[in-house]
Design an enzyme around this catalytic site. Structure first.
Site, PDB file in Angstrom:
ATOM      1  N   LYS A  14     -56.189  45.485  43.787  1.00 52.65           N
ATOM      2  CA  LYS A  14     -55.914  45.032  42.407  1.00 52.65           C
ATOM      3  C   LYS A  14     -54.413  44.969  42.142  1.00 52.65           C
ATOM      4  CE  LYS A  14     -58.149  48.307  40.165  1.00 52.65           C
ATOM      5  NZ  LYS A  14     -58.790  49.143  41.176  1.00 52.65           N
ATOM      6  N   ARG A  89     -62.679  50.187  32.745  1.00 52.47           N
ATOM      7  CA  ARG A  89     -63.196  51.009  33.846  1.00 52.47           C
ATOM      8  C   ARG A  89     -64.633  51.445  33.583  1.00 52.47           C
ATOM      9  NH1 ARG A  89     -58.468  51.850  36.844  1.00 52.47           N
ATOM     10  NH2 ARG A  89     -58.649  53.622  38.218  1.00 52.47           N
ATOM     11  N   ARG A 128     -50.979  53.720  51.269  1.00 54.28           N
ATOM     12  CA  ARG A 128     -50.261  53.014  50.192  1.00 54.28           C
ATOM     13  C   ARG A 128     -48.913  53.647  49.858  1.00 54.28           C
ATOM     14  NH1 ARG A 128     -53.597  51.369  45.092  1.00 54.28           N
ATOM     15  NH2 ARG A 128     -54.279  53.528  45.138  1.00 54.28           N
ATOM     16  N   ARG A 163     -48.543  57.900  45.953  1.00 56.69           N
ATOM     17  CA  ARG A 163     -49.178  58.361  44.721  1.00 56.69           C
ATOM     18  C   ARG A 163     -49.856  59.711  44.941  1.00 56.69           C
ATOM     19  NH1 ARG A 163     -52.500  53.465  42.115  1.00 56.69           N
ATOM     20  NH2 ARG A 163     -53.910  55.217  41.799  1.00 56.69           N
ATOM     21  N   ARG A 174     -62.619  59.286  43.533  1.00 54.22           N
ATOM     22  CA  ARG A 174     -62.360  58.052  42.768  1.00 54.22           C
ATOM     23  C   ARG A 174     -63.417  57.010  43.090  1.00 54.22           C
ATOM     24  NH1 ARG A 174     -56.876  56.037  44.211  1.00 54.22           N
ATOM     25  NH2 ARG A 174     -57.004  54.772  42.352  1.00 54.22           N
TER      26      ARG A 174
HETATM   27  P1  AMP Z   1     -55.186  53.303  39.044  1.00 57.84           P
HETATM   28  O1  AMP Z   1     -53.704  53.249  39.063  1.00 57.84           O
HETATM   29  O2  AMP Z   1     -55.805  52.145  38.341  1.00 57.84           O
HETATM   30  O3  AMP Z   1     -55.779  53.535  40.408  1.00 57.84           O
HETATM   31  O4  AMP Z   1     -55.585  54.586  38.165  1.00 57.84           O
HETATM   32  C1  AMP Z   1     -55.199  55.897  38.526  1.00 57.84           C
HETATM   33  C2  AMP Z   1     -55.956  56.897  37.663  1.00 57.84           C
HETATM   34  O5  AMP Z   1     -55.599  56.687  36.278  1.00 57.84           O
HETATM   35  C3  AMP Z   1     -57.481  56.768  37.684  1.00 57.84           C
HETATM   36  O6  AMP Z   1     -58.067  57.463  38.765  1.00 57.84           O
HETATM   37  C4  AMP Z   1     -57.839  57.388  36.330  1.00 57.84           C
HETATM   38  O7  AMP Z   1     -57.758  58.809  36.355  1.00 57.84           O
HETATM   39  C5  AMP Z   1     -56.724  56.879  35.425  1.00 57.84           C
HETATM   40  N1  AMP Z   1     -57.063  55.559  34.813  1.00 57.84           N
HETATM   41  C6  AMP Z   1     -56.482  54.356  35.049  1.00 57.84           C
HETATM   42  N2  AMP Z   1     -57.028  53.385  34.305  1.00 57.84           N
HETATM   43  C7  AMP Z   1     -57.988  53.990  33.572  1.00 57.84           C
HETATM   44  C8  AMP Z   1     -58.929  53.527  32.613  1.00 57.84           C
HETATM   45  N3  AMP Z   1     -59.007  52.231  32.249  1.00 57.84           N
HETATM   46  N4  AMP Z   1     -59.766  54.435  32.058  1.00 57.84           N
HETATM   47  C9  AMP Z   1     -59.705  55.739  32.379  1.00 57.84           C
HETATM   48  N5  AMP Z   1     -58.870  56.249  33.299  1.00 57.84           N
HETATM   49  C10 AMP Z   1     -58.001  55.392  33.891  1.00 57.84           C
END
Ligand code: AMP
Length: 219
Positions: A14, A89, A128, A163, A174
């Site tokens: 993404k 999400r 990553r 990260r 996740r």
């Molecule tokens: P990402 O960078 O999209 O992989 O998100 C990293 C972490 O941020 C996720 O594992 C969640 O803990 C939190 N997160 C990101 N986007 C959302 C969302 N739309 N709703 C809830 N938690 C989120």
């Protein structure tokens, strides 16, 4: 230009696709994960609570993410559309987003599901490397995605970062969260005849081209 939602399992591409599309289409890339990570770096109490949830691989509260998103998409640079990476999400967020769009008389635009198998996503997560400055994404486990100089961003020269949630245990959590909370969105958008499946298991250029083809076809 309409907006784009990128739906996918963790580390399915993404962020990489959003980064390429933002350049090609000249609309902003909005990652709710990045918005949350920005609030983490402030070191506040709420930041520490968030860090714990994000490190566990669970989702943070819908209200918080919805508020962050609402504030972000009302900024001037979003008037011609934007790319959503990591939002919605779950069904609750999708319904809240539909409401936000209705209130502002905006169209939902395109919803892409980036398909990738579990092992590929795991490899992408573990290798990553992200640029904290320009958000470019690299991978030290995939040769073609290595930065030209170890740990340095090709684009802006900043030091790359790993990260906190890119480790095997958090990846598994996740992925489970994705299966339970996010996957139901496939049906949600399929029923609305909005969902478009894209193969994200090949080279990133292939995936981008597939997305662009759909955008050109459904203008
Ligand atoms: P990402 O960078 O999209 O992989 O998100 C990293 C972490 O941020 C996720 O594992 C969640 O803990 C939190 N997160 C990101 N986007 C959302 C969302 N739309 N709703 C809830 N938690 C989120």
């Amino acid at each position: 230009m309409k907006s784009i939602i990128l739906l996918a399992a963790p580390a399915a591409g993404k962020g990489t696709q959003a980064q390429i599309l933002t350049e090609r289409l000249d609309i902003p890339h909005i990652s709710t994960g990045d918005l949350l990570r920005e609030s983490l770096s402030s070191g506040s109490k709420i930041g520490n609570e968030l860090k714990e949830i994000m490190e566990s691989g669970k989702l943070v509260s819908d209200d918080l993410v919805i508020d962050l998103l609402k504030t972000r998409i009302t900024k001037g640079d979003c008037s011609n559309g934007y790319i959503l990476d990591g939002f919605p999400r779950n069904i609750n967020q999708a319904i809240a987003y539909d409401k936000m769009l209705m209130e502002t008389s905006k169209e939902i635009g395109y919803v892409f599901l980036l398909d990738v198998d579990y092992d590929t996503a795991m490899k992408r997560s573990l290798g990553r490397l992200s640029c904290p400055n320009c958000k470019a994404v690299y991978n030290d486990m995939i040769l073609e995605s290595n930065p030209m100089v170890d740990n340095i961003c090709d684009i802006c020269g900043s030091s790359l970062e790993k990260r906190i949630d890119d480790n095997e245990e958090t990846f598994k959590n996740r992925y489970q969260t994705y299966q339970k909370e996010t996957k139901p969105l496939i049906n949600y958008y399929e029923e609305k005849k909005l969902l478009c499946h894209i193969d994200s298991g090949k080279k990133k250029e292939y995936t981008t081209n597939e997305i662009i083809k759909v955008l050109n076809l459904r203008k």
